[in-house]
Write a protein that holds these residues in place. Structure first.
Motif, short mmCIF file in Angstrom:
data_model
loop_
_atom_site.label_atom_id
_atom_site.label_comp_id
_atom_site.label_asym_id
_atom_site.label_seq_id
_atom_site.Cartn_x
_atom_site.Cartn_y
_atom_site.Cartn_z
N HIS A 1 1.05 -1.44 0.22
CA HIS A 1 0.51 0.03 0.02
C HIS A 1 0.96 1.32 -0.30
N TYR A 2 0.46 2.08 -0.58
CA TYR A 2 0.91 3.29 -0.74
C TYR A 2 0.57 4.64 -1.06
N PRO A 3 1.51 5.86 -0.58
CA PRO A 3 0.63 7.15 -0.49
C PRO A 3 0.47 7.17 -2.00
N ALA A 4 -0.33 8.03 -1.93
CA ALA A 4 -1.17 8.97 -3.44
C ALA A 4 -1.49 9.89 -3.80
N VAL A 5 -0.86 10.61 -4.90
CA VAL A 5 -0.67 11.94 -5.13
C VAL A 5 -1.87 11.90 -6.36
N VAL A 6 -2.96 13.05 -6.86
CA VAL A 6 -3.75 13.52 -7.56
C VAL A 6 -2.82 14.38 -7.98
N PHE A 7 -3.15 14.53 -9.44
CA PHE A 7 -1.99 15.17 -10.21
C PHE A 7 -2.49 15.72 -11.90
N ARG B 1 -3.80 -0.71 -3.93
CA ARG B 1 -2.08 -0.43 -3.67
C ARG B 1 -2.61 0.92 -3.26
N VAL B 2 -3.29 1.78 -2.51
CA VAL B 2 -3.35 2.61 -1.86
C VAL B 2 -3.38 2.99 -0.64
N ASP B 3 -2.39 3.79 0.33
CA ASP B 3 -2.60 4.56 1.91
C ASP B 3 -3.51 5.22 2.04
N ALA B 4 -4.75 5.26 1.80
CA ALA B 4 -6.12 6.06 1.76
C ALA B 4 -5.74 7.23 2.80
N LYS B 5 -4.70 6.91 4.33
CA LYS B 5 -4.79 8.45 5.00
C LYS B 5 -3.29 9.03 4.51
N ARG B 6 -2.54 8.78 3.08
CA ARG B 6 -1.64 9.56 3.04
C ARG B 6 -1.71 10.20 1.76
N LEU B 7 -2.20 11.38 1.27
CA LEU B 7 -3.36 11.37 0.18
C LEU B 7 -2.66 13.07 -0.13
N ALA B 8 -2.48 13.57 -1.37
CA ALA B 8 -1.59 14.67 -1.24
C ALA B 8 -2.10 14.97 -3.15
#
Length: 313
Positions: free
Chosen positions: A102-108, A175-182
């Motif tokens: 699970h990874y942090p995610a960034v919406v670009f 695949r996303v850590d939903a508590k670590r979003l930018a």
């Protein structure tokens, strides 16, 4: 050009702001946020950093619990998914690390006349460092849009939130850590990003990266839980002035930093790996994301204030 629907009632925009946005974008950015700019007409004058008293009033941002960083550059894969919000087709490119986890995610968010693919060198570098990167193509501002409309930028914060929600609720969400979003964006996409922390505040976001952007049209009424913001702006930007970006930055009431690219224009520091400033942008944005999403305290060393870096992180 058919009229675009107004933004949702939860994110009102004054008619004069819409008009001003249209005038500015039509005058410059409509030529293409990612088009090659001409030589800058003038050098911008940097505004002073906030004094110690003002800086002390900034709301602190609590870092997440530390998460182990990848020990090497990860291999990544990309896939394309299309989501539809109220008839708005949002073709979305998603880069994910191949290694399970699970990874942090960034919406670009791309700029006017831009595409997610153009930013692949920067976005892939984030994914290779352990982030899922989610990059929608906005239906009325991406290159080749059948109904191009600069004012539709005002609808894009809601698009970005929608795409993020669809990713989190679908197979990719595993695949996303939903508590670590930018959120991050360039030019009109940076305006979109500012909107995600102002008029269209998305409470899931804990950090933002604003590349050559400002608060034009989306305002500077930053709200909700404090989130750390990193601004990066060339001081010779002929499309979105350095002054406008710095003015927006100065109004951020939370932990923040602003990196100035001396002589940097609107596009090359963010799009062109051959540009001397590109590596600086890639490294600085990556250290910021590591600090704010991985809770990596060692990354804080990259934000020691200097001539070109105003930092209150």
């Amino acid at each position: 050009m058919r009229p675009r629907p107004a933004p949702a009632a939860s994110s009102p925009v004054h008619p004069l702001a819409r008009y001003a946005l249209g005038l500015l974008l039509a005058a410059g950015l409509v030529a293409g946020c990612t088009a090659k700019p001409e030589a800058p007409a003038r050098w911008a004058t940097r505004s002073p950093s906030p004094g110690a008293t003002a800086a002390n009033r900034l709301a602190a941002v609590q870092l997440p619990p530390p998460l182990a960083l990848p020990q090497s550059v990860l291999s990544v894969s990309s896939q394309q998914v299309t989501y539809v919000r109220d008839g708005r087709a949002l073709r979305t490119l998603v880069w994910t690390p191949d290694h399970p986890g699970h990874y942090p995610a960034v919406v670009f968010s791309h700029g006017l006349n831009g595409t997610p693919e153009e930013f692949a060198p920067l976005l892939k570098s984030w994914a290779e460092a352990g982030f899922v990167v989610i990059a929608p193509a906005y239906p009325h501002t991406t290159r080749g849009a059948a109904d191009f409309d600069v004012l539709d930028v005002l609808n894009q914060p809601a698009d970005a939130s929608f795409v993020l929600g669809k990713v989190l609720s679908g197979p990719l969400g595993q695949r996303v850590d939903a508590k670590r979003l930018a959120a991050a964006g360039h030019s009109a996409g940076a305006i979109t990003t500012v909107g995600l922390f102002t008029a269209g505040r998305d409470p899931r976001l804990r950090a933002g990266v604003v590349l050559a952007g400002s608060g034009l049209g989306v305002g500077t009424a930053f709200s909700g839980t404090p989130a750390a913001l990193l601004f990066v702006h060339g001081d010779a930007d002929p499309l979105v002035s350095y002054e406008s970006g710095k003015a927006t930055y100065d109004l951020v009431p939370w932990a923040k930093a602003m990196l100035t690219i001396p002589g940097g224009n609107h596009n090359d520091p963010f799009l062109s790996p051959d540009n001397p400033a590109f590596q600086t942008v890639a490294e600085s944005t990556l250290e910021f994301l590591r600090l704010e999403l991985y809770g990596d305290q060692a990354a804080r060393a990259a934000f020691t204030p200097s001539t070109d870096l105003d930092s209150h992180l």
